[in-house]
Design a protein around this motif. Structure first.
Motif, PDB file in Angstrom:
ATOM      1  N   VAL A  62      16.110  39.001   1.750  1.00 25.78           N
ATOM      2  CA  VAL A  62      16.758  39.132   0.448  1.00 25.78           C
ATOM      3  C   VAL A  62      17.454  40.487   0.386  1.00 25.78           C
ATOM      4  CG1 VAL A  62      16.428  39.231  -2.045  1.00 25.78           C
ATOM      5  CG2 VAL A  62      15.033  37.673  -0.669  1.00 25.78           C
ATOM      6  N   LEU A  63      18.698  40.488  -0.061  1.00 29.65           N
ATOM      7  CA  LEU A  63      19.444  41.738  -0.223  1.00 29.65           C
ATOM      8  C   LEU A  63      19.725  41.958  -1.702  1.00 29.65           C
ATOM      9  CD1 LEU A  63      20.897  44.117   1.180  1.00 29.65           C
ATOM     10  CD2 LEU A  63      23.006  42.760   1.033  1.00 29.65           C
ATOM     11  N   LEU A  64      19.130  43.006  -2.261  1.00 22.55           N
ATOM     12  CA  LEU A  64      19.348  43.357  -3.656  1.00 22.55           C
ATOM     13  C   LEU A  64      20.615  44.197  -3.778  1.00 22.55           C
ATOM     14  CD1 LEU A  64      15.675  44.333  -4.574  1.00 22.55           C
ATOM     15  CD2 LEU A  64      16.874  42.224  -5.200  1.00 22.55           C
ATOM     16  N   ILE A  65      21.541  43.747  -4.630  1.00 21.56           N
ATOM     17  CA  ILE A  65      22.840  44.406  -4.776  1.00 21.56           C
ATOM     18  C   ILE A  65      22.972  44.941  -6.191  1.00 21.56           C
ATOM     19  CG2 ILE A  65      25.335  44.134  -4.629  1.00 21.56           C
ATOM     20  CD1 ILE A  65      24.800  41.711  -2.777  1.00 21.56           C
ATOM     21  N   ASN A  66      23.036  46.256  -6.310  1.00 19.54           N
ATOM     22  CA  ASN A  66      23.201  46.921  -7.601  1.00 19.54           C
ATOM     23  C   ASN A  66      24.698  47.031  -7.891  1.00 19.54           C
ATOM     24  OD1 ASN A  66      23.667  49.240  -9.423  1.00 19.54           O
ATOM     25  ND2 ASN A  66      21.466  49.584  -9.267  1.00 19.54           N
ATOM     26  N   ALA A  67      25.125  46.496  -9.050  1.00 19.26           N
ATOM     27  CA  ALA A  67      26.548  46.457  -9.392  1.00 19.26           C
ATOM     28  C   ALA A  67      26.975  47.574 -10.335  1.00 19.26           C
ATOM     29  CB  ALA A  67      26.892  45.095 -10.012  1.00 19.26           C
ATOM     30  N   LEU A  68      26.093  48.543 -10.585  1.00 13.56           N
ATOM     31  CA  LEU A  68      26.448  49.656 -11.454  1.00 13.56           C
ATOM     32  C   LEU A  68      27.277  50.687 -10.694  1.00 13.56           C
ATOM     33  CD1 LEU A  68      23.057  50.145 -13.333  1.00 13.56           C
ATOM     34  CD2 LEU A  68      25.168  49.104 -14.221  1.00 13.56           C
ATOM     35  N   ASP A  69      27.801  51.666 -11.415  1.00 12.65           N
ATOM     36  CA  ASP A  69      28.611  52.709 -10.781  1.00 12.65           C
ATOM     37  C   ASP A  69      27.754  53.536  -9.829  1.00 12.65           C
ATOM     38  OD1 ASP A  69      27.825  55.448 -12.313  1.00 12.65           O
ATOM     39  OD2 ASP A  69      27.763  53.754 -13.697  1.00 12.65           O
ATOM     40  N   ARG A  70      28.410  54.255  -8.953  1.00 10.32           N
ATOM     41  CA  ARG A  70      27.695  54.962  -7.885  1.00 10.32           C
ATOM     42  C   ARG A  70      26.801  56.080  -8.427  1.00 10.32           C
ATOM     43  NH1 ARG A  70      29.173  52.889  -3.151  1.00 10.32           N
ATOM     44  NH2 ARG A  70      31.169  51.758  -3.068  1.00 10.32           N
ATOM     45  N   GLU A  71      27.210  56.722  -9.514  1.00  8.81           N
ATOM     46  CA  GLU A  71      26.377  57.774 -10.100  1.00  8.81           C
ATOM     47  C   GLU A  71      25.091  57.188 -10.661  1.00  8.81           C
ATOM     48  OE1 GLU A  71      26.624  61.274 -13.533  1.00  8.81           O
ATOM     49  OE2 GLU A  71      28.387  60.057 -13.071  1.00  8.81           O
ATOM     50  N   SER A  72      25.196  56.050 -11.360  1.00  6.21           N
ATOM     51  CA  SER A  72      23.999  55.414 -11.909  1.00  6.21           C
ATOM     52  C   SER A  72      23.071  54.958 -10.791  1.00  6.21           C
ATOM     53  CB  SER A  72      24.392  54.210 -12.777  1.00  6.21           C
ATOM     54  OG  SER A  72      25.133  54.619 -13.907  1.00  6.21           O
ATOM     55  N   PHE A  73      23.651  54.414  -9.739  1.00  3.54           N
ATOM     56  CA  PHE A  73      22.851  53.962  -8.598  1.00  3.54           C
ATOM     57  C   PHE A  73      22.097  55.140  -7.987  1.00  3.54           C
ATOM     58  CE2 PHE A  73      22.463  53.171  -3.997  1.00  3.54           C
ATOM     59  CZ  PHE A  73      21.754  51.982  -4.002  1.00  3.54           C
TER      60      PHE A  73
END
Length: 272
Positions: free
Chosen positions: A172-183
């Protein structure tokens, strides 16, 4: 097949008997007190696509008892809400918003979650429509009701417990779609970052296929041996990533509906 339709192509189809156009706008703002959401109904009344109805995503299409704000409505609640918009099993639906596109993709995803695939997203949203010089209407349209049959696809949505298990699952690959600063400030362990804002160009239209392919390939999301699960702050921007991945041919994407709102509700859950 791409789940998008251009403004000129939609204009050519207006008037089709079974076509239903839906404005799903929600206004999201931030200040010192945090995030605030407001209905887009007044924006819709001030100007919308000809024949479009308004979907109230904050209330009608959310589960007030869900594990986090904006949890997807259950099948019966969803069916009642879209049926009241005149959407039936034989409809072709086009969704759009007047914001940044993620509210339209959220509605697109919810239709797919309930087993309905005859739905398209207006590429570039309301801005693309007006930029093309196409006509708009004001006021509110109250349609005749229709009967919509939900057919829930449980594989398209994951819970917090499933995500917790996925942090130790290489399939499973979890993909965070928020901006890079939030990530960078904190994300679910093992996640990769593909910001939703980087999936569109300056006009809000989805980037060309090859540019999308490069973004997701670099993140490992096109590896056939992994199942992509997208998430964000509250399950909205995550659906933009899901749409982009479907455009690239991945039909196995799931959305973590609770996203960071649900994950961080328990301070014991780790962040990287």
């Amino acid at each position: 097949m791409t789940p998008l339709i251009s403004a000129p192509d939609l204009a050519a189809r207006l008037g089709e008997k079974n076509l239903r156009v839906v404005d799903g706008t929600v206004h999201l703002s931030f200040d010192a007190d945090g995030a605030h959401i407001a209905s887009g109904r007044e924006t819709y009344r001030a100007g919308h696509l000809p024949g479009a109805v308004f979907a109230e995503q904050i209330t009608d299409l959310s589960d007030p008892d869900g594990e986090a704000p904006f949890a997807a409505a259950d099948p019966d609640r969803f069916a009642a809400a879209v049926g009241a918009l005149g959407i039936g099993d034989d409809s072709t639906v086009v969704v759009y918003d007047t914001a940044n596109g993620i509210w339209a993709t959220r509605l697109w995803w919810q239709f797919g979650l309930e087993g309905f695939d005859d739905v398209l997203v207006l590429d570039g949203g309301y801005s693309a429509w007006t930029a093309a010089g196409l006509p708009v209407e004001t006021g509110e349209i109250i349609p005749d009701t229709a009967s919509f049959t939900p057919r829930r696809r449980p594989e398209r949505i994951v819970s917090t417990d499933e995500v917790a298990a996925a942090t130790g699952d290489r399939s499973v690959l979890l993909i965070n779609a928020l901006d890079r600063e939030s990530f960078a400030s904190g994300h679910i362990p093992g996640s990769v970052n593909v910001p939703f804002a980087e999936l569109v160009d300056g006009s809000g239209q989805l980037r060309p296929i090859e540019e999308l392919r490069q973004l997701f390939d670099e993140a490992g999301a096109l590896d056939p041996s992994v199942r992509p699960v997208t998430y964000c702050g509250g399950g909205i921007a995550a659906t933009a990533a899901a749409l982009a991945l479907q455009t690239l041919g991945r039909d196995d994407v799931a959305v973590y509906d609770g996203s960071m709102n649900a994950w961080t509700a328990d301070p014991a859950r780790p962040l990287w």
